[in-house]
Motif scaffolding. Structure first.
Motif, PDB file in Angstrom:
ATOM      1  N   ALA A  91       0.691  -1.229   0.000  1.00 49.77           N
ATOM      2  CA  ALA A  91      -0.017  -0.028  -0.039  1.00 49.77           C
ATOM      3  C   ALA A  91       0.956   1.211   0.026  1.00 49.77           C
ATOM      4  N   LEU A  92       0.840   1.977  -0.923  1.00 46.18           N
ATOM      5  CA  LEU A  92       1.435   3.323  -1.093  1.00 46.18           C
ATOM      6  C   LEU A  92       0.543   4.413  -0.239  1.00 46.18           C
ATOM      7  N   ASN A  93       1.180   5.316   0.375  1.00 41.89           N
ATOM      8  CA  ASN A  93       0.792   6.309   0.843  1.00 41.89           C
ATOM      9  C   ASN A  93       0.309   7.379   0.150  1.00 41.89           C
ATOM     10  N   MET A  94      -0.939   7.964   0.117  1.00 39.26           N
ATOM     11  CA  MET A  94      -1.337   8.853  -0.957  1.00 39.26           C
ATOM     12  C   MET A  94      -0.945  10.299  -0.492  1.00 39.26           C
ATOM     13  N   ALA A  95      -0.607  10.463   0.775  1.00 43.13           N
ATOM     14  CA  ALA A  95      -0.269  11.737   1.176  1.00 43.13           C
ATOM     15  C   ALA A  95       1.217  12.032   0.737  1.00 43.13           C
ATOM     16  N   LYS A  96       1.886  11.173   0.127  1.00 44.07           N
ATOM     17  CA  LYS A  96       3.132  11.805  -0.276  1.00 44.07           C
ATOM     18  C   LYS A  96       3.248  11.574  -1.623  1.00 44.07           C
ATOM     19  N   GLN A  97       3.552  12.681  -2.282  1.00 43.13           N
ATOM     20  CA  GLN A  97       3.510  12.995  -3.822  1.00 43.13           C
ATOM     21  C   GLN A  97       4.249  12.036  -4.855  1.00 43.13           C
ATOM     22  N   GLU A  98       5.428  11.464  -3.998  1.00 46.52           N
ATOM     23  CA  GLU A  98       6.195  10.709  -4.625  1.00 46.52           C
ATOM     24  C   GLU A  98       5.620   9.374  -4.665  1.00 46.52           C
ATOM     25  N   ASN A  99       4.936   8.912  -3.922  1.00 50.15           N
ATOM     26  CA  ASN A  99       4.254   7.636  -3.833  1.00 50.15           C
ATOM     27  C   ASN A  99       3.214   7.715  -4.965  1.00 50.15           C
ATOM     28  N   MET A 100       2.496   8.646  -5.314  1.00 47.22           N
ATOM     29  CA  MET A 100       1.249   8.885  -6.067  1.00 47.22           C
ATOM     30  C   MET A 100       2.189   8.845  -7.631  1.00 47.22           C
ATOM     31  N   GLU A 101       3.319   9.518  -7.777  1.00 48.50           N
ATOM     32  CA  GLU A 101       4.176   9.260  -9.003  1.00 48.50           C
ATOM     33  C   GLU A 101       4.568   7.819  -9.284  1.00 48.50           C
ATOM     34  N   LEU A 102       4.863   7.151  -8.180  1.00 45.34           N
ATOM     35  CA  LEU A 102       5.463   5.922  -8.334  1.00 45.34           C
ATOM     36  C   LEU A 102       4.193   4.791  -8.704  1.00 45.34           C
ATOM     37  N   LEU A 103       3.096   5.247  -8.430  1.00 41.95           N
ATOM     38  CA  LEU A 103       1.595   4.092  -8.495  1.00 41.95           C
ATOM     39  C   LEU A 103       1.671   3.587  -9.929  1.00 41.95           C
ATOM     40  N   GLU A 106     -10.555  11.442   3.060  1.00 47.37           N
ATOM     41  CA  GLU A 106     -11.447  11.394   2.249  1.00 47.37           C
ATOM     42  C   GLU A 106     -11.137  11.972   0.723  1.00 47.37           C
ATOM     43  N   ASP A 107     -10.715  13.176   1.065  1.00 50.70           N
ATOM     44  CA  ASP A 107     -10.454  14.187  -0.145  1.00 50.70           C
ATOM     45  C   ASP A 107      -9.386  13.546  -1.014  1.00 50.70           C
ATOM     46  N   GLN A 108      -8.221  12.719  -0.450  1.00 48.89           N
ATOM     47  CA  GLN A 108      -7.303  12.206  -0.866  1.00 48.89           C
ATOM     48  C   GLN A 108      -7.787  11.459  -2.308  1.00 48.89           C
ATOM     49  N   ILE A 109      -8.905  10.325  -1.816  1.00 48.91           N
ATOM     50  CA  ILE A 109      -9.378   9.428  -2.479  1.00 48.91           C
ATOM     51  C   ILE A 109     -10.020  10.216  -3.875  1.00 48.91           C
ATOM     52  N   ILE A 110     -10.869  11.026  -3.455  1.00 51.04           N
ATOM     53  CA  ILE A 110     -11.645  11.945  -4.353  1.00 51.04           C
ATOM     54  C   ILE A 110     -10.907  12.416  -5.325  1.00 51.04           C
ATOM     55  N   ALA A 111     -10.010  13.238  -5.035  1.00 53.62           N
ATOM     56  CA  ALA A 111      -9.046  13.795  -5.847  1.00 53.62           C
ATOM     57  C   ALA A 111      -8.302  12.831  -6.731  1.00 53.62           C
ATOM     58  N   ASN A 112      -7.991  11.707  -6.358  1.00 53.39           N
ATOM     59  CA  ASN A 112      -7.256  10.763  -7.192  1.00 53.39           C
ATOM     60  C   ASN A 112      -7.970   9.740  -7.455  1.00 53.39           C
ATOM     61  N   PHE A 113      -9.204   9.669  -7.487  1.00 59.06           N
ATOM     62  CA  PHE A 113     -10.100   8.714  -8.100  1.00 59.06           C
ATOM     63  C   PHE A 113      -9.949   7.944  -9.332  1.00 59.06           C
ATOM     64  N   SER A 114      -9.598   8.445 -10.294  1.00 60.06           N
ATOM     65  CA  SER A 114      -9.447   8.009 -11.658  1.00 60.06           C
ATOM     66  C   SER A 114      -7.880   7.204 -11.723  1.00 60.06           C
TER      67      SER A 114
END
Length: 185
Positions: free
Chosen positions: A104-116, A135-143
């Motif tokens: 599980a990658l931590n969505m609060a870390k931008q580098e993790n979102m780039e690694l996804l 919850e807003d982290q999920i909504i903002a990155n839903f797609s």
């Protein structure tokens, strides 16, 4: 008849620090000296899944946490998701090789979102999940989550944050809520 049932599970979480199970992100109080014993207790109490969150600070502590994760996976027969301290593709590989069903990658870390995207393509979407504390982290990155993750876990540290609810936004992904193990030992 036309309604779709949304899945929301409560999954216990073990927070690892210095090879012990602690209360959570904001509380280093030791719950169990041996996290494997805690995992076994949760398994015998009926847990159907487990999240183990590595809160180590150094590479050596991270390697030790991976050893504990390996021991947990050898001793229980339920899916385990490994989280925390993921900085590169190699960290995801080590978590999966330690026997975890998912990393599980931590969505609060931008580098993790780039690694996804990269880790999802390398290991398969079914081996990757993301964790969020809002919850807003999920909504903002839903797609992006829908494309590259098998599930999203909402970290709900009720010991620190009180109870939070997650709107049922499920399309294809399974959203879980994880809570710290509430037992002392």
């Amino acid at each position: 008849m036309g309604s779709v049932m949304k899945l929301k599970k409560v999954v216990p979480c073990i927070y690892l620090k210095n090879k012990t199970a602690i209360k959570g992100f904001k509380d280093d109080t030791v719950l169990y000296e041996n996290p494997v014993d805690l995992a076994l207790n949760l398994y015998h109490m009926g847990a159907e899944e487990l999240v183990v969150f590595d809160l180590s600070n150094t590479d050596q502590e991270h390697d030790e946490a991976l050893g504990v994760l390996r021991q947990i996976n050898r001793n229980i027969d339920i899916p385990v998701t490994g989280a925390g301290n993921i900085k590169r593709v190699e960290d995801v590989k080590k978590i999966i090789y330690a026997g975890c069903q998912r990393a599980a990658l931590n969505m609060a870390k931008q580098e993790n979102m780039e690694l996804l995207e990269e880790v999802s393509k390398r290991f398969g979407k079914e081996k990757i999940s993301a964790c969020a504390d809002a919850e807003d982290q999920i909504i903002a990155n839903f797609s992006q989550l829908e494309t590259y993750c098998s599930c999203v876990v909402l970290i709900n540290d009720i010991l620190c944050d009180g109870y939070k609810t997650l709107p049922l936004l499920q399309v294809q992904n399974e959203y879980s809520e994880i809570v710290p193990a509430p037992m002392e030992g």
